[in-house]
Design an enzyme around this catalytic site. Structure first.
Site: not given
Ligand code: NAP
Ligand code: GDP
Length: 338
Positions: A145, A149, A121, A123
């Site tokens: 987090y 990661k 990520t 992050e």
């Molecule tokens: P998400 O919607 O939060 O999905 C996370 C998945 O992980 C869900 O299926 C969740 O299951 C499962 N999970 C959580 N804890 C677990 C555990 N202890 N054992 C087994 N499964 C577990 O995340 P996403 O947006 O699809 O992202 C997918 C991956 O990419 C994640 O690793 C995230 O950190 C990474 N990532 C995401 C972004 C983004 O912007 N979306 C960017 C960079 C990296 P439940 O449904 O049971 O909760």
């Molecule tokens: P992240 O980049 O994985 O932390 O994704 P988020 O969507 O949770 O947050 C993106 C940005 O939005 C971060 O800089 C947060 O501080 C900002 N943010 C501002 N208000 C909110 C809020 O109400 N909820 C969340 N989730 N993020 C917020």
């Protein structure tokens, strides 16, 4: 094999692989409630073989990899919400850091030919050391987090170099979709605005830091990259991003337009509000509860390496993404599904 099949990316990736003719095994966390709503909405639930899995259970991970010896293992499972990682730092490190080591170790011991995709990520860049961020930018994570990661990322690099495990690390910048969890800021905005626009609530949307900037892409575009990485001759690390960044307040304004809101900002700091020019109604206000102990102020990635080596470019623009997410929540709200 996809770990995290019930999440945002799990659904899009499974759909993509099924369309390619793959047999897909989905690993999910067993729970008391129905966690398959996203797979149902994609219309693919029946085509996936589902197996219980938890990132913290090493014996089960070993057994699954030993028995199935998957060609490709996509690790999308994680405690993925940055804000929650300060409240659950130990669990986050166990799941997002050590859990990945379990998978690497199981592959090394029981199925060394398995190719692993690890969901890294942006992050990890945190307090960014250069702009735009590339595969060579030094890391500076700002949350438990991000730290967890980063451990997983380096473990992938280490198992690649030490044992020849085909472990790819995709450093994905924020990617969103109508399937995004409602706690993330983009979906929080579209979900609340859809309820406001359809009269299901009168309360303003409460947000934290409106000035943070993110490089937002569409999850449906990004899953192709996960697959492409595993089709290369050698495992590697790739940044996946759009190369464009926008502040949170811009996403608020853009989503508002699709609902017919014309948002004007008034005041500053914790007193700032977003008002609809047409009705004078306050639609957004700041609640410091949503501020983070340490913020990632700016993310903007360079997808140059992915473009040059994998021939990939994001297809969906930022504005198309905002409109898609807002329209989808408006449609859900009209059907009483929010
Ligand atoms: P998400 O919607 O939060 O999905 C996370 C998945 O992980 C869900 O299926 C969740 O299951 C499962 N999970 C959580 N804890 C677990 C555990 N202890 N054992 C087994 N499964 C577990 O995340 P996403 O947006 O699809 O992202 C997918 C991956 O990419 C994640 O690793 C995230 O950190 C990474 N990532 C995401 C972004 C983004 O912007 N979306 C960017 C960079 C990296 P439940 O449904 O049971 O909760
Ligand atoms: P992240 O980049 O994985 O932390 O994704 P988020 O969507 O949770 O947050 C993106 C940005 O939005 C971060 O800089 C947060 O501080 C900002 N943010 C501002 N208000 C909110 C809020 O109400 N909820 C969340 N989730 N993020 C917020």
């Amino acid at each position: 094999m996809i770990a995290g099949i019930t999440g945002q990316d799990g659904g899009y990736l499974a759909k993509f692989l099924l369309e390619k003719g793959y047999r897909v095994i989905g690993l999910y966390r067993r729970g008391a409630t129905d966690t398959f709503c996203k797979l149902k909405e994609h219309g693919i639930l029946e085509q996936i073989e589902l197996i219980d899995f938890d990132l913290l259970e090493f014996s089960n991970i070993c057994r699954l990899i030993h028995i199935h010896k998957p060609d490709e293992f996509y690790n999308l499972a994680a405690q993925s919400f940055v804000a929650a990682s300060w409240n659950e730092p130990i669990y986050t490190v166990q799941a997002d850091g050590v859990g990945v080591l379990y998978i690497l170790e199981a592959i090394r011991q029981f199925s060394p030919q398995t190719r692993l995709y690890q969901a890294s990520t942006s992050e990890m860049f945190g307090k960014v050391q250069e702009t735009p961020q590339t595969e060579r930018t030094p890391f500076y994570p700002r949350s438990p987090y991000g730290v967890a990661k980063l451990m997983a990322h380096w473990m992938c690099v280490n198992y690649r170099e030490s044992f020849g495990v085909f472990a790819c690390s995709g450093i994905l910048f924020n990617h969103e979709s109508p399937m995004r969890g409602k706690e993330f800021v983009t979906r929080k905005i579209t979900h609340h605005f859809a309820r406001l626009a359809t009269g299901q609530t009168m309360d303003p949307l409460e947000l934290g830091n409106l000035n943070a900037k993110r490089d937002w892409g569409f999850a449906g575009d990004y899953v192709e990259m996960m697959w492409l990485m595993l089709q290369q001759d050698k495992p590697d690390t790739y940044v996946i991003a759009t190369g464009e960044t926008h502040p949170i307040r811009d996403f608020v304004e853009e989503a508002g337009k699709t609902c017919g809101f014309d948002i004007e900002w008034q005041g500053s700091g914790t007193d700032e509000i977003g008002v609809d020019r047409k009705t004078g109604k306050t639609l957004v206000r700041v609640n410091p509860r949503f501020y983070r102990p340490a913020e990632v102020e700016l993310l903007i990635g360079s997808p140059k390496k992915a473009e040059e080596e994998l021939g990939w470019k994001p297809k969906t623009s930022y504005r198309e993404l905002c409109r898609m997410m807002m329209q989808s929540d408006l449609d859900r709200a009209k059907k009483g599904l929010l």
